[in-house]
Every structure is written in C-alpha cells, then in structure tokens.
Design an enzyme around this catalytic site. Structure first.
Site, PDB file in Angstrom:
ATOM      1  N   GLU A  61       1.094  -1.202  -0.246  1.00 29.78           N
ATOM      2  CA  GLU A  61      -0.163  -0.134  -0.332  1.00 29.78           C
ATOM      3  C   GLU A  61       1.232   1.230  -0.156  1.00 29.78           C
ATOM      4  OE1 GLU A  61      -2.065  -3.071   2.004  1.00 29.78           O
ATOM      5  OE2 GLU A  61       0.027  -2.492   1.732  1.00 29.78           O
ATOM      6  N   PRO A 266      12.279 -13.254  -0.610  1.00 35.85           N
ATOM      7  CA  PRO A 266      11.719 -13.370   0.860  1.00 35.85           C
ATOM      8  C   PRO A 266      10.740 -12.375   1.160  1.00 35.85           C
ATOM      9  CG  PRO A 266      13.557 -14.492   1.225  1.00 35.85           C
ATOM     10  CD  PRO A 266      13.814 -13.444   0.368  1.00 35.85           C
ATOM     11  N   ARG A 267       9.462 -12.223   0.469  1.00 35.76           N
ATOM     12  CA  ARG A 267       8.851 -11.377   1.526  1.00 35.76           C
ATOM     13  C   ARG A 267       9.386 -10.475   2.825  1.00 35.76           C
ATOM     14  NH1 ARG A 267       5.661  -7.184  -0.998  1.00 35.76           N
ATOM     15  NH2 ARG A 267       3.703  -6.752   0.160  1.00 35.76           N
ATOM     16  N   GLY A 308      13.840  -3.607  -0.070  1.00 32.89           N
ATOM     17  CA  GLY A 308      13.601  -2.621  -1.067  1.00 32.89           C
ATOM     18  C   GLY A 308      15.072  -3.446  -2.620  1.00 32.89           C
ATOM     19  N   ASN A 333       2.045  -7.936  -6.109  1.00 30.00           N
ATOM     20  CA  ASN A 333       1.745  -7.065  -6.870  1.00 30.00           C
ATOM     21  C   ASN A 333       2.469  -7.353  -8.207  1.00 30.00           C
ATOM     22  OD1 ASN A 333       1.258  -4.641  -8.997  1.00 30.00           O
ATOM     23  ND2 ASN A 333       1.976  -3.126  -7.514  1.00 30.00           N
ATOM     24  N   GLU A 336       4.647  -4.856 -10.877  1.00 23.38           N
ATOM     25  CA  GLU A 336       5.545  -3.895 -10.458  1.00 23.38           C
ATOM     26  C   GLU A 336       6.668  -5.202 -11.754  1.00 23.38           C
ATOM     27  OE1 GLU A 336       6.040  -2.882  -5.842  1.00 23.38           O
ATOM     28  OE2 GLU A 336       6.743  -5.728  -6.831  1.00 23.38           O
TER      29      GLU A 336
END
EC number: 2.4.99.12
Length: 427
Positions: A61, A266-267, A308, A333, A336
């Site tokens: 978000e 990894p997230r 990032g 998403n 991207e």
C-alpha cells in the site's frame, strides 16, 4: 453498541496491548527505537502549515501511494505529507523513498488514548486512507473532529464483505467517515455502497501508476557481472511454502537448463536464515545477499534476503513468479515486474490483485499456474523459448502502460477534498 464494546475492550486491554507489542518487538516485528509511536507519541515535531496524512497498512500500500504523494507535493508547495504504516519493512522502504516534505511515522495501535495523542500532535488537515484499513477508534475520532477524509484505491475482498455484512450497524458509521471512496473496481464500488459508503467511484488501481521500482546502477552492474549469461528465474516476495516450491522447480530443471540460477526474494527478509537452512538441507548451494556474498559458478540459488531491492532483480530476471500466490496469501503486485519487461507467472491465489491479474490474463500477458508441477513446466518452457518469453513480457508491459494514468483520475477526484481541507495548489 458494538462500537462501545470495542472501545471498552481496547481501553481495558492496555496491558495486553503493551505485552503484544513487546512480543512483536522481540520477534523483530516492531521497531525497538521508535516503539513510542505505536502508542501515539510522535518522534518528530509537526511542521507548520497544511498537512495531509496518508495511512497505508504495509509495503504494498505504501509503495502504491508514493506516486500520489509525489504528485501532491509537486503541485502544492506549502504542503507536508505524513504517511503512517504498521510494519518495520515498510518503514525502512519509506526512509529510502519518501521525498522531501514527507514524514513517516508508525500508526498508533487503535486504542482511543493513543489515537487522540496522535491526532492532537499531528492535527491533519486531510486524511487519506489507502485500500482497506478499518480501525474503528481512529475512524470514529477522525469523524468526531471533522477532519476531511477519503478512502483511496479502496479494496474490499469477498470475505471481508461477507463479514462486514453481518454487522451493518458497525461498519456503516465507520465508512461514513469518508466523504469519498475511490475504488479499484466496479465490484468494490458495489460492495462499499452496500455497506454504507458515500460517493463511491471506480477510478482504477493506483498501483498501475507507480513508478517502476528503483535499482542502484552500480549494484545492477555488479549483479549482471556475477550472473553472466546463466538462465535465470525469480521467485519474488515469497512466503513460507513457496521457497520449497522454488527449490522443487530448480531441482526439476537443473539438468535441462545447465547453469540455471534461481533467485529467491522472501517477502520478509528476516526469514532468510530459515530459507537458507531449507535450501542447504536439500543440497542446493546458496549464496545469501545479506551476508554480502555474490553467486559464483558453484551456487545454484541466490537468496536476496534484503529490503527494497526487488527493482534490481526484476531488471535481471527473464521469468518472474509472483509470490503470495502459490499459497493462500492473496498474491503480490504483478504490475511491478510487468513494468520492467518480465515474463510474469503467478499462482491461483491472486485475490489481492484479482482485477489486475484478470486484465493481464485477458491480454495474454501473464500465465496462471495451479501448483509446483505447472510452475516447472512454465518456467522451463519460457526459459527455453525466447520468442514466447518476449511476447509474454511485451504484453505485460503494454497492459501496465495502458493503465498508467490512473493517478490523474485520482488527483482529479480528490480536488474537492483538498480544497475543503484548505490545501491549495500553486497558482
């Protein structure tokens, strides 16, 4: 009645809330330095002048709203933006990517004394909440103080809609806090209207308007040199269970595609240790980015357990599988990787991006797989067939480009709310 019960429970639950935050802090899920912000105690002074407050739950978000923040700051020179999120990872990303005149704070826990302390300090002229966050105490206090508010890029899943339908007297006054709701799809428009939201409009998904994820040119050059011309695919923003699937894919394709390099991001980077251990148990030589190791000829997996840096790997990967979609998380998403020319694959669980994934699929711009066996087939096929890979990537880029102007519609729709808040553009 439910609002009163909720407020009472959160009030008497102060000790439990502090214990909960302490446990999250010990697990690395709360910031040990800025913990007071979660109690409504600001860590910086409020700047003078008009202030627009954006609240975004987490990474996705907050990343999606950066394009809107930049647009408003460019056109309103006397404006300051405050953005709140609730996760350490999102705070780290915001520290890197927020422009000047934008401040990040952690959102306070939804206990009324914390909420009031937060609002007393920041005194926002406008509140813009992103996607689907519903915090009863905060929203009721925003309404009581008469702060203009709008819900932007609104999303309402089928499950959440069914749950809120059971308590219409609870959700209706909360949604009425927002004078405007800008929904991602017509489905969300219908759901929000049925729950009692006012002035609901469909303007598209703001994530299409986000700038492509950045990448440090020097790091990109280093990685290009390390990767060489090895066939490469990426499991992006993976969750538990998906790294195992990635390992299965690699094992199934390593003989067919000599030199194959599998990259896993990894997230949650703090899971790097457990993912590395799993890969080692399976006999897959792994290089971990968090330790400063680059993949050499003897490494088969590159574990990018840092924050990032997805922009780097989307620029390097020929094929990308979107994480959170092979397990029931709801998907991350797909815009991207589409923006950066990747051939996009995702699993069946894309409820967080159902309309986006439907657009991609209808345009032949993404491939849906049901399980690991199908992922083996599609990754192997795309890495072996350059024309097919190129067609898929170009179709994905075209879908992203067609939807790029969503931010213009959002800014136009928000103009009356900005004016009502006394936030005026430059002459």
């Amino acid at each position: 009645m439910l609002q009163t019960i909720y407020r009472g429970l959160t009030e008497i639950g102060g000790p439990a809330i502090r214990l909960y935050l302490a446990r999250r802090r010990s697990a690395g899920k709360e910031d040990p330095v800025r913990g007071a912000e979660r109690l409504g105690i600001a860590s910086v002074e409020r700047p003078a002048g008009r202030l627009a407050w954006f609240h975004a739950a987490s990474v996705g978000e907050s990343m999606s709203v950066l394009v809107l923040i930049n647009r408003l700051l460019d056109t309103h020179p006397n404006l300051t933006v405050l953005i709140t999120t609730g996760t350490v990872t999102s705070a780290e990303l915001m520290a890197r990517r927020l422009p000047e005149r934008a401040i990040h704070q952690y959102v306070p826990v939804d206990r009324m004394r914390y909420v009031r302390a937060f609002l007393d300090h920041w005194r926002p002229d406008l509140a813009l909440w992103i996607e689907s966050e519903i915090w009863p105490n905060m929203l009721s206090e925003i309404g009581r103080r008469g702060i203009p508010a709008a819900l932007v890029n609104a999303r309402m899943s089928a499950g959440s809609f069914r749950n809120w339908l059971r308590v219409p007297g609870f959700i209706r006054p909360l949604l009425s806090t927002f004078s405007l709701c800008l929904a991602q799809t017509e489905v969300e428009v219908d759901r929000l209207r049925r729950l009692g939201a006012r002035d609901v409009r469909c303007v598209g998904n703001l994530k299409f308007s986000a700038e492509p994820l950045p990448a440090d040119p020097a790091e990109l050059a280093v990685l290009r040199g390390a990767f060489g011309d090895r066939p490469l695919w990426l499991m992006a923003s993976s969750h538990p269970g998906e790294e195992d699937i990635a390992a299965d894919v690699h094992a199934a394709l390593r003989d067919r595609l000599p030199g194959l390099l599998t990259v896993i991001v990894p997230r949650h980077p703090q899971r790097g240790g457990e993912v590395s251990d799993m890969l080692a148990r399976r006999g897959l030589p792994v290089a971990r980015r968090s330790t400063g190791t680059l993949p050499g000829p003897g490494h088969e997996v590159y574990l990018a357990d840092t924050v990032g840096e997805l922009g780097l790997f989307f620029r390097l990967a020929e094929v990308v599988c979107v994480g959170g979609s092979l397990v029931p998380i709801g998907g991350h998403n797909p815009v991207e990787p589409a923006q950066l020319g990747c051939a996009v694959i995702h699993g069946p669980h894309m409820t967080n991006f159902s309309e986006v994934s439907a657009q991609l699929e209808a345009a032949g711009a993404a491939i849906t797989v049901r399980d690991g066996a199908e992922l083996v087939r599609e990754v192997g096929g795309l890495l072996s067939d350059e024309p097919a890979r190129t067609r898929l990537a170009e179709a994905a880029s075209a879908v992203a480009e067609r939807n790029r102007r969503v931010v213009d519609a959002v800014v136009e729709a928000l103009a009356p709310a900005l004016t009502a808040a006394g936030i005026q553009p430059c002459p």
